[in-house]
Enzyme design. Structure first.
Site, PDB file in Angstrom:
ATOM      1  N   PHE A 158       0.818  -1.214   0.000  1.00  0.00           N
ATOM      2  CA  PHE A 158       0.000   0.000   0.000  1.00  0.00           C
ATOM      3  C   PHE A 158       0.850   1.261   0.000  1.00  0.00           C
ATOM      4  CE2 PHE A 158       1.178  -1.139   4.215  1.00  0.00           C
ATOM      5  CZ  PHE A 158       1.621   0.060   4.730  1.00  0.00           C
ATOM      6  N   GLY A 159       2.106   1.172   0.502  1.00  0.00           N
ATOM      7  CA  GLY A 159       2.940   2.355   0.682  1.00  0.00           C
ATOM      8  C   GLY A 159       3.741   2.251   1.973  1.00  0.00           C
ATOM      9  N   ASP A 177      -8.953  -9.894  10.490  1.00  0.00           N
ATOM     10  CA  ASP A 177      -7.524 -10.226  10.403  1.00  0.00           C
ATOM     11  C   ASP A 177      -6.881 -10.122  11.792  1.00  0.00           C
ATOM     12  OD1 ASP A 177      -5.261 -11.089   9.118  1.00  0.00           O
ATOM     13  OD2 ASP A 177      -4.714  -9.128   8.309  1.00  0.00           O
TER      14      ASP A 177
END
Ligand SMILES: *[C@@H]1O[C@H](CO)[C@@H](O)[C@H](O)[C@H]1NC(C)=O
Ligand SMILES: *[C@@H]1O[C@H](CO)[C@@H](O)[C@H](O)[C@H]1NC(C)=O
Ligand SMILES: *[C@@H]1O[C@H](CO)[C@@H](O)[C@H](O)[C@H]1NC(C)=O
Ligand SMILES: *[C@@H]1O[C@H](CO)[C@@H](O)[C@H](O)[C@H]1NC(C)=O
Ligand SMILES: *[C@@H]1O[C@H](CO)[C@@H](O)[C@H](O)[C@H]1NC(C)=O
Ligand SMILES: *[C@@H]1O[C@H](CO)[C@@H](O)[C@H](O)[C@H]1NC(C)=O
Ligand SMILES: *[C@@H]1O[C@H](CO)[C@@H](O)[C@H](O)[C@H]1NC(C)=O
Length: 878
Positions: free
Chosen positions: A524-525, A638
């Protein structure tokens, strides 16, 4: 020059293929029946196999001629073989062939050629086929299942285990006002342990195990010589299995392949006997080329069934000779099924073949319609292998009969009339057999060198972008839930809850996104540690790649949901920045990182038991809040030890709502259907099977975390013996055997846990791991049980102090001997521990932290305050 080389090669090929039949195949079938249906004479097929006509056959019922008609196809496609396809038996009513065979597994192959037989136009034929009371086909149309209009004939292969005193009863039942037909029937015996390996042999089912029972019928859908050419039935190892090239199923890659090398000798083993697959399967393979980041295939399959995948591996590449040279991960439908796959580790060397089985579940679309099954192999870089690459030599995919003993699926949609090419849907395609790959021959050496260079450049590329090693402080995988409901007005955000930062503030907080400020990375970064409020407040700043699929709308929607969640045990979203196309999220900074890095595989000193328990209680409260306190249930999806973060006072906070889903609004719906997401080792098997997400999926994952905390080991350790690989399963097994306390608990906790506290804790964890979600406790019950365990611990400690005082005072108190059963009696010399902790040298050098007491005292004061606990007293909304 090249031309000559090519010619020579083809000559060699012709020469070798024509001479091979003289060597006997490694397996000789004990039952072998070929029945050419509708024929009155014996005939030979293109593979020199002799078929008996079924007219007056001993396998057919005595009234065969009244119940059926033997007919000729009225036209023939040039690509269709005469035997067994040109004649058919057409059934007007139910008809049973009976084959007396020996006990053991058998292939049953059914041959169909949709055509017109006298007045019988098979476009109008719908029927069922069953064998020994298993339904193979139901409302089946051979016409609709035909692979292509230009080459309509096809074969379906089944594998059945015939028990003692059984025979094979193969029954054809036409639908009302319709008829059934068959062109040929083949029965071939199969070595006993080749596919059915015994009712108690575990097969991997994601990270769980599956037992393939003998009373299952399998249907083979695909059998591929990966990276190679088609292998004809007479070149198989004696069971007449055809192996097809995999080109038509490759998805999106320009993959490398290893050519068939004649000087490679395959060394079969007792584990992988010569009949497992022909040498040609193991001497060709597919590996990753320079441009690919994975190997992927797509296979159309019927939904609503379990599938058995058999992967054939063999390392034959010159450069790959040692353990940790090539290590990869296998995933099916985006779900990891195995990690740390190292063929050399499994086989002990090169040129030694091995096959591995995996089971997956393909969720039903409601009518057993077709779905694409996606198979992916990725390099697994966690052990820093020499090459970032993956390998596959052969593949078999079988569909498993379901609980109603059926394999029947919907007919495919009719083929469009104008469609005239090869559909490539089914492997049974004669044309493909002719195709050769001249390119394969050219410079195997060049290919291999290029591949290695490619692999190495890829390795450096990968290590530059993703870094899954160090702590993931903050959500690393930002995936939008996207079913989030925004309350009315689009993207207007509650500014009182969530601050809108300026890009300049973000830049000055991170020294213009300086790499030295990076504390986490992912697809994602980056995540940066930064300071806001003139350096007064540390924050974690997540800067999303603008190139990621994440749209601004989803980004804002997500913020809207997350900013409303405020709880002591949830990591807070402080604000965001959406200026100039940037998508930046600002979270509170968690000084002590993740729970995992205080449990194992790190330099950190170990947490004492009471502090671990306190952290579990905190995390459980955070999850309980998510599940019950918002308007809609929020399911985390998660839960794992890297998503439980610890602040400077060791207060546990649940993080990463990137995968969260808003749960059902109430009423009859108790689940949401989603694509399965989650982490290997923590995934609720029921969620995976049913694709239905409930808050109990989080409870399961939390149960895994509880054992992780108690045992100080990762949920999955691929290198351990099978039964120990998966922590949840291993814990359950140990509990069943009554050895749990002795074998798996972190030795450093040995003297700390009061036995009654341990019992309560284990009971709670095991309840979380129950197979059925409905039998698992709610998070509120988990919080309650863990707090009770804490009380038991504290009571025991107080009692110990009293006892010590008594002893010091010279009095002999009866309390000196505990009255409860002593559960803990494992010791550091237990062999299980040695295996479990081998490889993590930290385990040996663990030492206890000294400065924890003050920290835990302050946090536990906070935890025990009524404010936190009161949530549990109000069960409304559950
Ligand atoms: C066909 O072959 C079988 C043995 O495989 C034999 O019993 C039978 O008599 C033959 N039938 C004809 C018509 O030749
Ligand atoms: C043929 O015989 C079987 C039993 O042997 C019977 O069930 C079936 O109805 C008969 N078919 C015809 C057309 O007579
Ligand atoms: C069989 O039926 C189909 C559809 O009804 C038709 O298009 C086709 O022409 C028929 N074939 C023959 C040989 O009559
Ligand atoms: C099939 O089922 C019938 C009745 O349920 C039973 O009598 C028969 O023995 C079964 N056949 C086989 C091969 O299992
Ligand atoms: C490898 O990469 C180069 C440059 O990107 C490309 O030209 C070449 O075709 C690739 N080779 C293979 C086998 O994909
Ligand atoms: C797997 O991931 C790909 C790409 O992210 C996606 O297109 C596909 O739908 C996913 N498949 C499943 C079954 O989740
Ligand atoms: C049988 O299959 C056909 C073609 O797929 C379908 O249209 C029909 O509804 C099916 N019939 C039944 C009873 O399922």
């Amino acid at each position: 020059m090249l031309y000559f080389a090519l010619c020579f090669f083809f000559l060699l090929q012709i020469f070798t293929t024509t001479t091979t039949p003289t060597t006997p195949p490694p397996y000789r079938a004990t039952d072998f029946i070929l029945l050419n249906c509708g024929s009155s004479t014996n005939s030979t097929d293109s593979s020199h196999r002799s078929w008996d006509g079924d007219e007056r056959s001993k396998y057919a019922p005595p009234n065969a001629s009244t119940a059926s008609s033997a007919l000729q196809a009225s036209s023939q496609h040039s690509s269709v073989n005469t035997v067994p396809y040109m004649t058919a038996r057409v059934f007007h009513s139910q008809f049973t062939y009976t084959f007396p065979v020996l006990t053991g597994p058998k292939f049953i192959r059914l041959y169909f050629y949709p055509n017109t037989y006298s007045n019988y136009n098979t476009t109008q034929s719908f029927f069922s086929v069953s064998v020994n009371n298993f339904t193979l086909l139901n409302n089946f149309s051979a016409y609709l299942n035909s692979p292509s209009p230009s080459n309509p004939s096809f074969m379906k292969e089944y594998l059945i285990n015939v028990e003692e005193n059984q025979r094979i009863d193969l029954t054809f039942s036409p639908n009302q006002n319709s008829f059934a037909f068959i062109n040929g029937i083949e029965i071939v015996s199969v070595p006993d342990k080749l596919y059915f390996m015994g009712n108690d042999v575990q097969i991997k089912f994601i990270d769980q195990s599956y037992y393939l029972q003998d009373d299952t019928v399998l249907e083979n859908l695909y059998r591929l010589n990966v990276g190679g050419t088609n292998i004809e039935i007479q070149d198989d190892s004696g069971m007449f299995r055809a192996w097809y090239q995999d080109d038509d199923y490759i998805f999106g890659g320009d993959y490398g392949f290893n050519p068939h090398a004649d000087d490679v000798r395959i060394h079969y083993t007792p584990q992988t006997p010569p009949y497992s697959a022909p040498e040609k399967v193991y001497t060709t393979s597919r590996t990753m080329a320079n441009t690919s980041i994975s190997l992927e295939w797509l296979f159309p399959v019927d939904s609503g069934f379990y599938y058995l995948h058999r992967f054939h591996f063999c390392e034959i590449q010159l450069e790959i000779t040692k353990i940790n040279h090539r290590v990869f991960e296998i995933s099916i439908d985006n779900q990891t099924v195995d990690v740390g796959v190292d063929v050399i580790y499994w086989t002990g060397g090169t040129e030694i073949p091995i096959y591995k089985d995996y089971i997956t579940w393909v969720p039903d679309d409601g009518r057993h319609g077709k779905k694409d099954l996606r198979l992916s192999l990725f390099p697994d870089l966690r052990t820093h292998p020499l090459y970032a690459n993956a390998l596959l030599n052969g593949l078999e995919i079988f569909k498993l009969s379901d609980q109603s003993r059926s394999l029947a699926a919907a007919n495919p949609e009719p083929l469009p009339v104008e469609f005239d090419g090869e559909s490539g849907l089914q492997p049974e395609n004669e044309k493909k057999k002719k195709s050769r790959k001249p390119l394969v021959i050219i410079g195997s050496v060049i290919g291999v060198i290029a591949l290695i260079i490619a692999a190495m450049s890829f390795l450096s590329f990968r290590s530059g972008t993703t870094n899954p090693t160090k702590s993931s402080w903050i959500p690393l995988s930002y995936v939008s839930g996207s079913t989030t409901r925004t309350s009315g007005s689009g993207s207007s955000l509650p500014s009182n809850l969530c601050k809108h930062f300026l890009l300049d503030e973000m830049k000055s907080a991170t020294n213009n996104f300086n790499d030295n400020f990076v504390i986490g990375k992912g697809g994602f970064g980056n995540v940066y540690k930064g300071y806001i409020d003139n350096g007064a407040t540390a924050v974690a700043i997540k800067r999303l790649n603008t190139s990621s699929n994440q749209g601004v709308h989803e980004f804002l929607t997500e913020i809207n949901m997350l900013s409303k969640l405020r709880h002591l045990h949830l990591v807070s979203l402080l604000g965001y920045c959406d200026e100039n196309g940037e998508m930046i999220l600002v979270y509170e900074y968690m000084a002590h990182g993740t729970l995992r890095e205080h449990l194992y595989n790190s330099e950190n000193s170990l947490l004492p038991w009471k502090q671990r328990l306190q952290i579990c209680i905190g995390a459980a409260k955070g999850l309980h809040y998510l599940h019950t306190s918002a308007k809609h249930t929020i399911i985390h999806r998660d839960v794992k030890s890297t998503n439980i973060l610890l602040d400077e006072k060791w207060v546990a906070k649940v993080s990463d709502f990137g995968l969260s889903r808003v749960g059902p609004t109430g009423g009859l719906h108790t689940h949401v259907s989603t694509v399965v997401k989650g982490s290997f080792g923590y995934l609720d098997p029921e969620y995976y099977r049913r694709q239905q997400l409930t808050d109990k999926s989080d409870v399961y994952s939390f149960g895994v975390v509880l054992f992780e905390v108690l045992c100080a080991r990762p949920p999955i350790i691929p290198s351990l013996p099978k039964e120990k690989v998966n922590l949840a399963e291993w814990a359950k097994l140990c509990f069943k055997k009554g050895t749990l306390e002795q074998t798996i608990i972190d030795p450093s906790l040995k003297d700390e846990i009061a036995p009654e506290c341990l019992s309560k804790y284990i009971e709670t964890a095991l309840m979380c791991l129950r197979d059925r979600g409905t039998e698992r406790p709610a998070m509120s019950d988990v919080v309650w049980s863990l707090e009770f365990a804490m009380q038991l611990q504290e009571a025991a400690e107080k009692r110990d102090v009293d006892v010590a005082m008594d002893i010091v005072g010279g009095g002999f108190s009866p309390l000196a001997k505990p009255s409860f059963p002593l559960l803990w009696n494992g010791g550091p010399n237990s062999t299980d521990h040695e295996e479990m902790f081998s490889g993590s040298s930290e385990a040996a050098s663990r030492s206890k932290s000294s400065g924890f007491l003050s920290a835990s005292a302050s946090s536990s004061q906070k935890m025990n305050s009524g404010e936190v606990f009161s949530e549990i007293l109000n069960p409304a909304g559950r």
